[in-house]
Each structure stands twice: as C-alpha cells, then as structure tokens.
Design an enzyme around this catalytic site. Structure first.
Site, PDB file in Angstrom:
ATOM      1  N   HIS A 149      36.963  29.306  54.960  1.00 54.40           N
ATOM      2  CA  HIS A 149      37.984  30.286  54.498  1.00 54.40           C
ATOM      3  C   HIS A 149      37.355  31.210  53.463  1.00 54.40           C
ATOM      4  CE1 HIS A 149      42.340  31.181  53.163  1.00 54.40           C
ATOM      5  NE2 HIS A 149      41.553  32.028  52.530  1.00 54.40           N
ATOM      6  N   HIS A 165      37.120  35.590  52.054  1.00 51.67           N
ATOM      7  CA  HIS A 165      37.461  37.019  52.125  1.00 51.67           C
ATOM      8  C   HIS A 165      36.191  37.819  51.860  1.00 51.67           C
ATOM      9  CE1 HIS A 165      41.835  36.210  51.935  1.00 51.67           C
ATOM     10  NE2 HIS A 165      41.429  35.149  51.266  1.00 51.67           N
ATOM     11  N   ARG A 185      36.114  41.197  52.526  1.00 50.27           N
ATOM     12  CA  ARG A 185      36.521  42.591  52.250  1.00 50.27           C
ATOM     13  C   ARG A 185      35.862  43.577  53.216  1.00 50.27           C
ATOM     14  NH1 ARG A 185      40.496  40.083  49.787  1.00 50.27           N
ATOM     15  NH2 ARG A 185      40.230  39.736  47.553  1.00 50.27           N
ATOM     16  N   LYS A 242      45.670  33.831  61.640  1.00 54.59           N
ATOM     17  CA  LYS A 242      46.124  33.535  60.280  1.00 54.59           C
ATOM     18  C   LYS A 242      47.591  33.870  60.104  1.00 54.59           C
ATOM     19  CE  LYS A 242      45.799  32.968  55.772  1.00 54.59           C
ATOM     20  NZ  LYS A 242      44.919  32.305  54.832  1.00 54.59           N
ATOM     21  N   HIS A 293      48.623  30.248  55.280  1.00 55.16           N
ATOM     22  CA  HIS A 293      48.860  30.387  53.833  1.00 55.16           C
ATOM     23  C   HIS A 293      50.214  29.738  53.582  1.00 55.16           C
ATOM     24  CE1 HIS A 293      48.438  32.397  49.821  1.00 55.16           C
ATOM     25  NE2 HIS A 293      49.704  32.022  49.820  1.00 55.16           N
ATOM     26  N   HIS A 342      43.699  26.206  51.559  1.00 57.85           N
ATOM     27  CA  HIS A 342      43.641  26.110  50.083  1.00 57.85           C
ATOM     28  C   HIS A 342      44.789  25.289  49.483  1.00 57.85           C
ATOM     29  CE1 HIS A 342      46.268  29.511  50.795  1.00 57.85           C
ATOM     30  NE2 HIS A 342      45.291  30.356  50.975  1.00 57.85           N
ATOM     31  N   LEU A 351      46.035  32.741  44.326  1.00 52.38           N
ATOM     32  CA  LEU A 351      47.207  32.234  45.043  1.00 52.38           C
ATOM     33  C   LEU A 351      46.741  31.346  46.187  1.00 52.38           C
ATOM     34  CD1 LEU A 351      49.435  35.423  45.083  1.00 52.38           C
ATOM     35  CD2 LEU A 351      49.901  33.275  43.889  1.00 52.38           C
ATOM     36  N   ASP A 409      37.907  30.175  49.803  1.00 52.20           N
ATOM     37  CA  ASP A 409      38.870  31.230  49.479  1.00 52.20           C
ATOM     38  C   ASP A 409      38.283  32.207  48.464  1.00 52.20           C
ATOM     39  OD1 ASP A 409      41.163  32.707  49.757  1.00 52.20           O
ATOM     40  OD2 ASP A 409      42.356  31.488  48.370  1.00 52.20           O
ATOM     41  N   HIS A 439      37.901  40.719  43.619  1.00 49.25           N
ATOM     42  CA  HIS A 439      38.558  41.978  43.234  1.00 49.25           C
ATOM     43  C   HIS A 439      37.726  42.530  42.089  1.00 49.25           C
ATOM     44  CE1 HIS A 439      42.349  41.339  45.467  1.00 49.25           C
ATOM     45  NE2 HIS A 439      42.199  40.065  45.148  1.00 49.25           N
TER      46      HIS A 439
END
Ligand code: DOR
Ligand code: ZN
Length: 344
Positions: free
Chosen positions: A13, A15, A17, A99, A136, A174, A219, A247, A251
């Site tokens: 899992h 991200h 981007r 997902k 999620h 997660h 989150l 996860d 950012h």
C-alpha cells in the site's frame, strides 16, 4: 542478531503521486521494495483501465535508471462502476486490485463510494475473477467520533460485506484498532490487513506532543495506546493475515504545516528500518521476513520474490527534510539500516 537477511520485500500500500512529486518519491520505494500496490487517488482519480495503464507508464518513466521495481496497479471504485471495467482490468493484466474509498474519507476521495450497494456489480465481478478489494475502512459520518470511525465501519459495512460476498478477497488497509485486529483474526482466509510503520510506533499522543504535530497526522488517525499494542501484536504474531503496507503518503511541507493540513506520513525513505525496529523491540526478528516479504504475496496469489535484502544494526540519522517532504522519524536516529547491494 546484528544483521538480518530476508527475501526482498514488497509494499502492499503506497501513494506515489504524480508529476514532480512522483519523480521525487518513487525512487525511495523502489530502493526498498521489489513491488508495491500503488494507490489510485490522483486528481482526477483512476477510474478507467486506460488511466491506470497510463499512470503505470509514468511511474516506470520516473524510476531511477536501473531500478528493479514492479508497480502493481489499482483501480479507484466509484458509484456505478461497470463490472466490465473490472473484467477489462483483469484480462489486460493492468489492474491488480481495486480500491474502495468511502466518499470524503480522505485525500482525493470525493469521487469515492457513497454506499456499498452502488458497487455490488463491480464487487461481484472482482470475486468472480479473483481480484482483491483494498478497503479504506472508515465511516465518514460526521456524527461518529473520528477515533471510532474504523470500528464503526467494521460493524456497518465490512462485516455485512464479508457475509454477503465471502469469496471476495479483502485487504483491510492500514488497520489502527484492536477491533480491526480482532475482526481480521476471526474472519476466514479471504480477509487480511496491512499495517503501517506509524501505527506501530505512535499513539495519538504524538499528534499533540508539546504542540500540534502535523507530521504525525494521517488517516486513519493514530489511536490510543491500547490499540497500538494490539496492532503491534498482530504484526509480529506471524499470522499470514497481517502484512506490510506503508501507506507512505507524501505532502509537501507547506501542505502539512497549514491551518488545514493534509493527512499522510511520508515513510518511504526508511520504511524497512522503521518496521524492523519494531520487530527487534518485540523480540520477533525471526518473523520479519513473513510480514515483509511473504504473507502479502501469498494473499495476492503472486510469486514470492527471488532476491534478498540485508539490514544491519547500526545508527542511521534520518534527515530533517527530503526534497521538500518531511520523512517519518525526521531528526531521529534509527538503529537499523538497509545494506545497499554493492555493485560488482
Ligand atoms: O493519511 C492518509 N493519506 N490516508 C489516506 O487514506 C490517504 C493518504 C493520502 O493520499 O494523502
Ligand atoms: Zn493510503
């Protein structure tokens, strides 16, 4: 034990981007993992197979030269998703999993699912073709306390879904609570869970440690100590139902240090060092390989990796910032380090 060699691990899992961010972060994941399940919550979200295929190409182009890394791609489920899209994703080999973001649960989830009934044809198609569902698991009802949203999701959505479609493989992503650990443990072999490093290291006090700490905000939000302990026990238990999923969710610093800061912890640069510390502290180094490199692949029905990766016990200073992102453990000294393969 001052050194541990494990089968090359995978991240189930992450991200990565897009655009400049993709170029900045992809190499960190590729440096530690052979494969990773790539989240589809881009702007716009990846709701068509062609979008997913194009994103996979952008990821391959962003990898450092010589990287040996396979992105495993996911489709973003939306209300009314045609089952044909699932079948196309499977038959073309482009899509590994789909997902489920409940609408408005997290970053770029506005196009997510408003009610599970609205994706039943897609879920039935997934069960039929053997495509896992990544979930999620939080309700988005503002009347539910944010610390209870995962436990309430189990009762309202996940347990009824498992009962209705037991053939569907579900990864409860997660997980953060004792209730999630208990649910996954009690479920049949088609239900598993990923666990992040931050939910193993931190409890919710970290968000308010001497002031508001945006870099500890993700989150599902960190929970109380009782829950951290339950998740830790699950991770090191040796159970094949629990496996590694970072996860990692970068950012830019300004987007986190803001009056409305984004959720997400950028843990990719030192993910394995972070996880192995937990297994070491728990006296469970012998179970690290299963968690990091075997349970996930088996659940997804994919071959185990052939290569190996070594970690050694030595001090490692985590930088305060990497390319505009604040990494997990920034400024701390970790006690393990991935030994980079030396070139011949
Ligand atoms: O903290 C999070 N960040 N949780 C998520 O579910 C999404 C992720 C992101 O994309 O930033
Ligand atoms: Zn995520």
């Amino acid at each position: 034990m001052d050194e541990i060699t494990i089968r090359t691990p995978d991240d189930w899992h992450v991200h990565l981007r897009d655009g400049d961010a993709l170029k900045a972060v992809a190499g960190h994941t590729a440096a530690q993992f052979a494969r990773a399940i790539i989240m589809p919550n881009l702007t716009p979200p990846l709701t068509r197979v062609a979008d997913v295929a194009a994103y996979r190409e952008r990821i391959m182009a962003a990898l450092p030269t010589g990287a040996d890394f396979t992105p495993l791609m996911t489709l973003y489920l939306t209300d009314g998703m045609p089952p044909e899209t699932i079948r196309e994703g499977k038959s073309t080999g482009v899509v590994t999993a789909a997902k489920l973001y409940p609408a408005h649960a997290t970053t770029n989830s506005a196009a997510g699912v408003t009610a599970i009934d609205r994706i039943m044809p897609a879920l039935e198609a997934m069960a039929a073709v053997g495509m896992p569902l990544c979930v999620h698991g939080e309700v988005t009802d503002r009347d539910v306390d944010i610390f209870d949203r995962e436990a309430v999701f189990i009762d309202r959505t996940l347990a009824p879904l498992v009962a209705r479609l037991p053939e569907l493989k579900i990864v409860f992503e997660h997980i953060t609570t004792r209730q999630a650990v208990d649910f996954v443990t009690a479920s049949g072999p088609n239900v598993a869970a990923t666990i992040t490093p931050q939910h193993l290291h931190l409890n919710r006090n970290a968000i308010f440690d001497g002031g508001l700490r945006p870099h500890a905000y993700c989150l599902p939000v960190l929970k109380g100590e009782e829950h951290r302990r339950a998740v830790r026990a699950a991770a090191v238990s040796g159970s094949a139902k629990f496996f590694l999923g970072t996860d990692s969710a970068p950012h830019l610093r300004g987007a986190k240090e803001s009056s409305c800061g984004c959720a997400g912890i950028f843990n990719a640069p030192f993910a394995l060092e972070s996880y192995v510390t937990v297994f070491d502290e728990e006296g469970a180094l012998d179970r690290f390989e299963g968690f990091a490199g075997e349970h996930g692949a088996r659940f997804y029905g994919l071959p185990l990796n052939d290569g190996t990766l070594t970690l050694e016990r030595t001090e490692l200073s985590v930088p305060a910032e990497i390319d505009g992102y604040i990494p997990f453990h920034a400024g701390e000294t970790l006690t393990w380090r991935v030994v980079r393969p030396t070139s011949e």
